[in-house]
Design a protein around this motif. Structure first.
Motif, PDB file in Angstrom:
ATOM      1  N   TRP A  33      11.221   5.206   7.274  1.00  0.00           N
ATOM      2  CA  TRP A  33      11.325   6.005   6.043  1.00  0.00           C
ATOM      3  C   TRP A  33      10.007   6.718   5.785  1.00  0.00           C
ATOM      4  CZ3 TRP A  33       8.012   5.086   1.950  1.00  0.00           C
ATOM      5  CH2 TRP A  33       8.200   5.918   0.837  1.00  0.00           C
ATOM      6  N   TRP A  34       8.902   5.976   5.852  1.00  0.00           N
ATOM      7  CA  TRP A  34       7.585   6.552   5.562  1.00  0.00           C
ATOM      8  C   TRP A  34       7.276   7.702   6.510  1.00  0.00           C
ATOM      9  CZ3 TRP A  34       3.218   6.872   8.640  1.00  0.00           C
ATOM     10  CH2 TRP A  34       2.031   7.244   7.994  1.00  0.00           C
ATOM     11  N   ALA A  35       7.629   7.577   7.764  1.00  0.00           N
ATOM     12  CA  ALA A  35       7.330   8.632   8.739  1.00  0.00           C
ATOM     13  C   ALA A  35       8.017   9.940   8.386  1.00  0.00           C
ATOM     14  CB  ALA A  35       7.749   8.188  10.137  1.00  0.00           C
ATOM     15  N   HIS A  36       9.119   9.864   7.651  1.00  0.00           N
ATOM     16  CA  HIS A  36       9.844  11.079   7.257  1.00  0.00           C
ATOM     17  C   HIS A  36       9.363  11.636   5.920  1.00  0.00           C
ATOM     18  CE1 HIS A  36      12.517   9.757  10.481  1.00  0.00           C
ATOM     19  NE2 HIS A  36      12.816  11.029  10.585  1.00  0.00           N
ATOM     20  N   THR A  37       8.288  11.076   5.395  1.00  0.00           N
ATOM     21  CA  THR A  37       7.691  11.623   4.170  1.00  0.00           C
ATOM     22  C   THR A  37       6.500  12.510   4.507  1.00  0.00           C
ATOM     23  OG1 THR A  37       6.218   9.709   3.836  1.00  0.00           O
ATOM     24  CG2 THR A  37       8.421   9.608   2.814  1.00  0.00           C
ATOM     25  N   GLY A  38       6.639  13.301   5.574  1.00  0.00           N
ATOM     26  CA  GLY A  38       5.570  14.222   5.944  1.00  0.00           C
ATOM     27  C   GLY A  38       5.183  14.186   7.402  1.00  0.00           C
ATOM     28  N   GLY A  39       5.892  13.401   8.214  1.00  0.00           N
ATOM     29  CA  GLY A  39       5.569  13.304   9.630  1.00  0.00           C
ATOM     30  C   GLY A  39       6.033  14.483  10.453  1.00  0.00           C
ATOM     31  N   GLY A  40       6.828  15.368   9.857  1.00  0.00           N
ATOM     32  CA  GLY A  40       7.284  16.555  10.569  1.00  0.00           C
ATOM     33  C   GLY A  40       8.611  16.343  11.268  1.00  0.00           C
ATOM     34  N   LEU A  55      -1.379  13.198  -7.034  1.00  0.00           N
ATOM     35  CA  LEU A  55      -1.356  11.885  -7.680  1.00  0.00           C
ATOM     36  C   LEU A  55      -1.229  10.731  -6.695  1.00  0.00           C
ATOM     37  CD1 LEU A  55       0.797  12.649 -10.864  1.00  0.00           C
ATOM     38  CD2 LEU A  55      -1.693  12.456 -10.677  1.00  0.00           C
ATOM     39  N   PRO A  56      -0.373  10.818  -5.657  1.00  0.00           N
ATOM     40  CA  PRO A  56      -0.297   9.711  -4.696  1.00  0.00           C
ATOM     41  C   PRO A  56      -1.571   9.611  -3.857  1.00  0.00           C
ATOM     42  CG  PRO A  56       1.692  11.071  -4.628  1.00  0.00           C
ATOM     43  CD  PRO A  56       0.661  11.825  -5.420  1.00  0.00           C
ATOM     44  N   GLU A  57      -1.750   8.462  -3.241  1.00  0.00           N
ATOM     45  CA  GLU A  57      -2.852   8.267  -2.304  1.00  0.00           C
ATOM     46  C   GLU A  57      -2.462   8.833  -0.933  1.00  0.00           C
ATOM     47  OE1 GLU A  57      -5.819   7.081  -3.078  1.00  0.00           O
ATOM     48  OE2 GLU A  57      -5.201   6.803  -5.175  1.00  0.00           O
ATOM     49  N   SER A  58      -3.458   9.057  -0.089  1.00  0.00           N
ATOM     50  CA  SER A  58      -3.223   9.691   1.208  1.00  0.00           C
ATOM     51  C   SER A  58      -2.311   8.887   2.121  1.00  0.00           C
ATOM     52  CB  SER A  58      -4.550   9.947   1.915  1.00  0.00           C
ATOM     53  OG  SER A  58      -5.278  10.971   1.277  1.00  0.00           O
ATOM     54  N   GLY A  59      -2.241   7.589   1.937  1.00  0.00           N
ATOM     55  CA  GLY A  59      -1.394   6.770   2.791  1.00  0.00           C
ATOM     56  C   GLY A  59      -0.059   6.408   2.180  1.00  0.00           C
ATOM     57  N   ASP A  60       0.189   6.803   0.926  1.00  0.00           N
ATOM     58  CA  ASP A  60       1.461   6.464   0.285  1.00  0.00           C
ATOM     59  C   ASP A  60       2.632   7.130   1.003  1.00  0.00           C
ATOM     60  OD1 ASP A  60       0.034   5.011  -1.523  1.00  0.00           O
ATOM     61  OD2 ASP A  60       0.262   6.418  -3.185  1.00  0.00           O
ATOM     62  N   THR A  61       2.407   8.339   1.462  1.00  0.00           N
ATOM     63  CA  THR A  61       3.378   9.062   2.275  1.00  0.00           C
ATOM     64  C   THR A  61       2.672   9.519   3.541  1.00  0.00           C
ATOM     65  OG1 THR A  61       2.859  11.226   1.305  1.00  0.00           O
ATOM     66  CG2 THR A  61       4.562   9.910   0.195  1.00  0.00           C
ATOM     67  N   ALA A  62       3.427  10.097   4.455  1.00  0.00           N
ATOM     68  CA  ALA A  62       2.809  10.622   5.679  1.00  0.00           C
ATOM     69  C   ALA A  62       2.029  11.899   5.415  1.00  0.00           C
ATOM     70  CB  ALA A  62       3.873  10.856   6.740  1.00  0.00           C
TER      71      ALA A  62
END
Length: 554
Positions: A198-205, A408-415
């Motif tokens: 899931w996390w990888a699809h929050t900005g992994g491309g 607002l989120p931290e750099s590691g909260d999403t990809a």
């Protein structure tokens, strides 16, 4: 683990091969630079068809055989590089028929299928439910790649990125390297592997881990019922011999968003501007004008006053009267009627801004900025936009306002690693073939293939432009070293690049001498975790392209 097996007896979808009347249209996307010659295009309309089509492709290769003819995935077709329509593509999976956007009662979330484009999503979420996904303004960009890369739009300063609302994603993966399976990965899944997917699809491309078929979102915001839409332009004839005027406008624009909510701004500007999104269109002088598009929440009683204060700050040293934005600027059509701020329902304004431009060839580059422009950057921008010997009205640098809720989120909260930027830049140049180089009486992509001189001046201009703006950091917008304090004055003012505006020049040592590879510029410290996800879910590297995330190797 939430895995659903689909039998290989399911239909493959509609296969469109060479000789089919549809083949010419389906072997290309938005960017006419890249036209593939796949064995066929598989037009799929369900997840089971995706599984079957993928299994058919895999069955044609032994498990120990190199997949030299790639299988690629297209949702809206807006990939800026040849990741989908490359010379090495054997099969294209076309997901455009999977285009629903609806409330999934069982999941308790809004479901958006990968082929649903931005306009379809806007109308199908807002009209029945009154909510919106804070995504892009180009109507034909589809969710598949837009969301997975961390999409953003005119509501994002107030409400964040699209991925900040992502609850779950349905992905067809090839975990064993030979057989497709369907996985639903939720952010609250009990299994760490699913939470990581899931996390990888929050900005992994897009095109990295599998075929995304559906996204689910929770907590989507309500857009304002009405917005102010404003568009103005300033003539190049009043700027070309007055570089200080041009630089003051661009400097003030950057400083506004750097200084936002700080005592560095005058008292009248220390207000909440999170509802304001702006697009500064720095066109090449051949266009005749540079422009500014602004949207604010019109339900706030001080919206007109705040807009006037912002424009006053922006133009304080300009000394030029604004004019209508009456010509195409990049992907946006003329908006000459918006010189006076216009109050419109949000959905109507979204339709007004909807545009993707003409069917042309294009080259793009990107940059995040954590502060305003440096003086050498301002000079380089002016020099290349006013340069003689290159006359293209469709060449520009678009500078979008950023920050607000996106930070607002931290750099590691999403990809999405870039969570401290105040500006987002998109370098663009467009061109048509125009020249019948192979003497067959028409212009088409065959002329471009036969004659590199058609594309050469455009590629040279944008590459040299980008290189010179970031001359002090090796020709690219580098990231600060890990652990650099926010606002550190000795740190670079840049923060890397945006994966949804991919640029293969970042891997060319002639254009990137920074020592930071493309994956560092796109993903920062998140790349190692993305590699781990890749290694688990796609160890055979079935889903790959020129800048795809690489699995770990022994």
């Amino acid at each position: 683990m939430a895995v659903q097996q689909v039998t290989t007896g399911a239909a493959y979808g509609t296969e469109v091969g060479q000789g089919d009347a549809r083949y010419e249209a389906l072997r290309r996307g938005f960017n006419q630079r890249f036209i593939a010659t796949p064995d066929y295009v598989s037009v799929v309309s369900s997840t089971s068809e995706v599984v079957a089509a993928l299994n058919k492709y895999l069955a044609s290769h032994r498990s120990d055989e190199d997949l030299h003819r790639r299988i690629t995935v297209r949702s809206g077709g807006h990939c800026y590089e040849n990741f989908v329509c490359g010379d090495d593509v054997g099969v294209i999976l076309d997901l455009a028929q999977m285009d629903r956007a609806y409330l999934d009662q069982e999941m308790g979330a809004y479901c958006v299928e990968s082929g649903a484009n931005n306009w379809h999503v806007a109308t199908h979420l807002y009209a029945p439910f009154g909510v919106a996904l804070p995504g892009g303004s180009c109507y034909s960009v589809a969710a598949g790649g837009h969301v997975s890369g961390g999409g953003y739009g005119l509501l994002s300063r107030q409400h964040g990125l699209t991925v900040d609302y992502l609850y779950a994603v349905e992905v067809v993966v090839v975990r064993d390297g030979q057989h497709a399976e369907v996985v639903v990965a939720r952010r609250d899944a009990p299994e760490q592997e699913l939470r990581d997917l899931w996390w990888a699809h929050t900005g992994g491309g897009g095109g990295n881990f599998g075929v995304v078929t559906r996204y689910w979102f929770k907590g989507l915001p309500q857009p304002p019922s009405q917005v102010l839409l404003h568009a103005v332009a300033w003539p190049w004839k009043d700027l070309v011999d007055q570089p200080d005027r041009f630089k003051s406008l661009v400097r003030n624009y950057g400083l506004f968003f750097e200084y936002e909510n700080t005592p560095e701004l005058p008292v009248e500007l220390r207000r909440d501007y999170s509802d304001m999104f702006t697009l500064l269109k720095l066109n090449h002088r051949a266009n005749g004008k540079i422009g500014l598009i602004t949207q604010l929440d019109a339900t706030r009683p001080d919206s007109v006053e705040r807009l006037e204060a912002f424009l006053g700050w922006l133009t304080q040293d300009l000394g030029i009267e604004s004019t209508p934005l009456d010509r195409r600027m990049g992907e946006h059509a003329p908006m000459g009627d918006l010189e006076v701020p216009t109050r419109l329902p949000w959905l109507t304004a979204t339709q007004t801004l909807n545009g993707s431009g003409d069917n042309q060839c294009g080259k793009y580059k990107s940059a995040y900025m954590t502060r305003g422009f440096t003086e050498p950057q301002l000079q380089a921008i002016f020099t290349h936009l006013s340069r003689k010997g290159y006359d293209n009205p469709q060449a520009l640098l678009q500078v979008d306002s950023y920050g607000g809720a996106m930070n607002l989120p931290e750099s590691g909260d999403t990809a999405v690693y870039q969570r401290s930027s105040v500006l987002k830049l998109q370098y663009q140049t467009y061109w048509a073939w125009k020249k019948d180089s192979n003497d067959d009486g028409v212009t088409d992509h065959l002329d471009d293939e036969a004659d590199p001189s058609i594309a050469a001046p455009h590629l040279r201009w944008i590459r040299e432009f980008y290189r010179d703006v970031y001359k002090d950091t090796g020709g690219v917008p580098v990231l600060s070293p890990t652990g650099t304090p926010a606002g550190e004055q000795s740190a670079p003012v840049t923060d890397g690049c945006y994966i949804n505006y991919p640029d293969t020049d970042l891997d060319d040592p002639d254009w990137n001498r920074s020592g930071q590879p493309s994956h560092r510029l796109y993903y920062g410290d998140n790349y190692a975790r993305l590699q781990a996800v890749k290694s688990h879910w796609d160890p055979r590297n079935v889903f790959r392209h020129a800048q795809s995330i690489q699995p770990y190797t022994s």
